[in-house]
Design a protein around this motif. Sequence first.
Motif, PDB file in Angstrom:
ATOM      1  N   UNK A 149       0.813  -1.219   0.000  1.00 16.59           N
ATOM      2  CA  UNK A 149       0.000   0.000   0.000  1.00 16.59           C
ATOM      3  C   UNK A 149       0.841   1.261   0.000  1.00 16.59           C
ATOM      4  N   UNK A 150       2.085   1.188   0.452  1.00 14.18           N
ATOM      5  CA  UNK A 150       2.932   2.357   0.527  1.00 14.18           C
ATOM      6  C   UNK A 150       3.869   2.366  -0.672  1.00 14.18           C
ATOM      7  N   UNK A 151       3.569   3.185  -1.652  1.00 12.15           N
ATOM      8  CA  UNK A 151       4.297   3.127  -2.919  1.00 12.15           C
ATOM      9  C   UNK A 151       5.241   4.296  -3.112  1.00 12.15           C
ATOM     10  N   UNK A 152       5.207   5.293  -2.264  1.00 12.14           N
ATOM     11  CA  UNK A 152       6.086   6.438  -2.472  1.00 12.14           C
ATOM     12  C   UNK A 152       6.173   7.267  -1.208  1.00 12.14           C
ATOM     13  N   UNK A 153       7.252   8.002  -1.093  1.00 10.80           N
ATOM     14  CA  UNK A 153       7.411   8.990  -0.029  1.00 10.80           C
ATOM     15  C   UNK A 153       8.242  10.096  -0.653  1.00 10.80           C
ATOM     16  N   UNK A 154       7.566  11.149  -1.114  1.00  9.79           N
ATOM     17  CA  UNK A 154       8.181  12.152  -1.967  1.00  9.79           C
ATOM     18  C   UNK A 154       8.400  13.432  -1.178  1.00  9.79           C
ATOM     19  N   UNK A 155       9.629  13.926  -1.166  1.00 16.56           N
ATOM     20  CA  UNK A 155       9.941  15.160  -0.466  1.00 16.56           C
ATOM     21  C   UNK A 155       9.499  16.344  -1.308  1.00 16.56           C
ATOM     22  N   UNK A 156       8.700  17.240  -0.710  1.00 17.49           N
ATOM     23  CA  UNK A 156       8.203  18.423  -1.401  1.00 17.49           C
ATOM     24  C   UNK A 156       9.051  19.648  -1.078  1.00 17.49           C
ATOM     25  N   UNK A 157       9.158  19.957   0.212  1.00 20.82           N
ATOM     26  CA  UNK A 157       9.965  21.087   0.673  1.00 20.82           C
ATOM     27  C   UNK A 157      10.039  21.044   2.186  1.00 20.82           C
ATOM     28  N   UNK A 158      11.135  21.576   2.734  1.00 21.07           N
ATOM     29  CA  UNK A 158      11.307  21.661   4.186  1.00 21.07           C
ATOM     30  C   UNK A 158      10.980  20.307   4.831  1.00 21.07           C
ATOM     31  N   UNK A 159       9.985  20.300   5.725  1.00 21.79           N
ATOM     32  CA  UNK A 159       9.601  19.065   6.414  1.00 21.79           C
ATOM     33  C   UNK A 159       8.307  18.486   5.843  1.00 21.79           C
ATOM     34  N   UNK A 160       8.001  18.807   4.620  1.00 18.28           N
ATOM     35  CA  UNK A 160       6.737  18.386   4.014  1.00 18.28           C
ATOM     36  C   UNK A 160       6.990  17.321   2.949  1.00 18.28           C
ATOM     37  N   UNK A 161       6.144  16.285   2.976  1.00 22.57           N
ATOM     38  CA  UNK A 161       6.286  15.137   2.101  1.00 22.57           C
ATOM     39  C   UNK A 161       4.933  14.788   1.495  1.00 22.57           C
ATOM     40  N   UNK A 162       4.962  14.115   0.352  1.00 24.85           N
ATOM     41  CA  UNK A 162       3.744  13.605  -0.267  1.00 24.85           C
ATOM     42  C   UNK A 162       3.778  12.089  -0.243  1.00 24.85           C
ATOM     43  N   UNK A 163       2.662  11.495   0.116  1.00 28.09           N
ATOM     44  CA  UNK A 163       2.528  10.047   0.185  1.00 28.09           C
ATOM     45  C   UNK A 163       1.347   9.625  -0.674  1.00 28.09           C
ATOM     46  N   UNK A 164       1.537   8.626  -1.517  1.00 28.41           N
ATOM     47  CA  UNK A 164       0.442   8.059  -2.310  1.00 28.41           C
ATOM     48  C   UNK A 164      -0.069   6.809  -1.617  1.00 28.41           C
TER      49      UNK A 164
END
Length: 435
Positions: free
Chosen positions: A288-303
Amino acid sequence: MNQERVILFCGHMRDEPFVFSEDDGCCKTTMSWFSILAPEIRSPSSGTAPSSSPLRTPRTLSPFAVLELPTRTFFTAVDSYIFIFHNSVNKILTFNSSGDWKLAPPMNCPRTSPHIIVRNGKLYVIGGLIHPIGGLKYPLPANYCFMELFDPDIGTWESLPNPSFMNKLLQPREMVTALFQNSYILVTSYTDSLFYYYDIDSRIWCLAPPVPNLSKGNFLLSPDMIKSVGVSVGGNEMLYRVSFDHVDHPKHLVIQAFNLALNQWFEGCLNVGSEIFEYNEILDNGYPCCSFIHLSDQKFCLLLQSSYAEDGNGNGDFDRRRSAYFKPCSASSSYLYSVVLEVSMILDKPSDLMGFMGLNIVVLSTEKYRLVSPLLIRDAMLVDITFHPSNMLALRCNESLLNEFGMARPSKAVCEELLQQHLVITKQIWDGPTL
């Protein structure tokens, strides 16, 4: 700001059949490619979980390219091109948003699931070394290169210097690669608690002193079950890894972070069902966990993917009080969630019994899409506006090019020659240097 960036991902539907070809010894399936806008970064809502307020009606995601590809592929994007690598077979297919398809030059060494980073429009491919036949990873070929560089402008692969301290029999098994302070590549071996630094400008490898705490809190899973990323946050160099396979909370998202300066692990947990999904949605099983993408600073995107099933009466709550009228499940809906998380260290509280200090995980925003059927996502990455969904029209590739890319089995003569080379190298390594 994030609306100027795009998340690119590919995968195959879980009900899509696999086809094995005896002609080339390759298992293939239909891969679908998608492009979505990176979610907006908003302030967290005050006292209200995202799941308690209804989201707008999700639109159905449509792929911009559907290709019959080998089941084991990995990819990356450089400038306007997407590079598709045939895993363990030294063939690379490229295309751009205008529909220009071609085979790229092969790497100097075949690889399986290497780590890839992009810097200044150039492609760095690291690790994953294999022998060209039989999937043999050890020993390494005599002419191996641990890392190589591809420059799309000149279309050639360049072997970069090998780490002089790397054991030729044992590549780092668990690695995280990242741009480190913009001029370094960091390669991490959790097993040996070691850091390898590569200076991009001087092209020199350095081995940092062992870090005892680096191996703490391993999920005890194979590397492809843990999604890892290394970033610089507020001057702190951090390694992050995420998983759902945690012994205490198997359906909770678990994030672990390692602070290099403090030599300290941090851990936080998020209840996906109550803090992200809407009512009655459940986490899809299987990767179920396919990505952990760094956006900026301490913020991340998860699909994340969820599903919502209805019973035969059109009810989603499976009310067992009406069991006499209960009919088998008749409909199912699958969704993709693009979630922005803010992950910060908690420094004012002591560590737990396992030696972890706390991580604060806050859901900042959520975008929801409907999927035609559950998707097994192979990879996902953050790219620029070149791959905006409006630019990615339906792309098609000619069958002869796909067939050439999909061919996996080398000729009999090539196999025999490679096998002899492998036997010679193995004997040299095990016999040791001649006196």
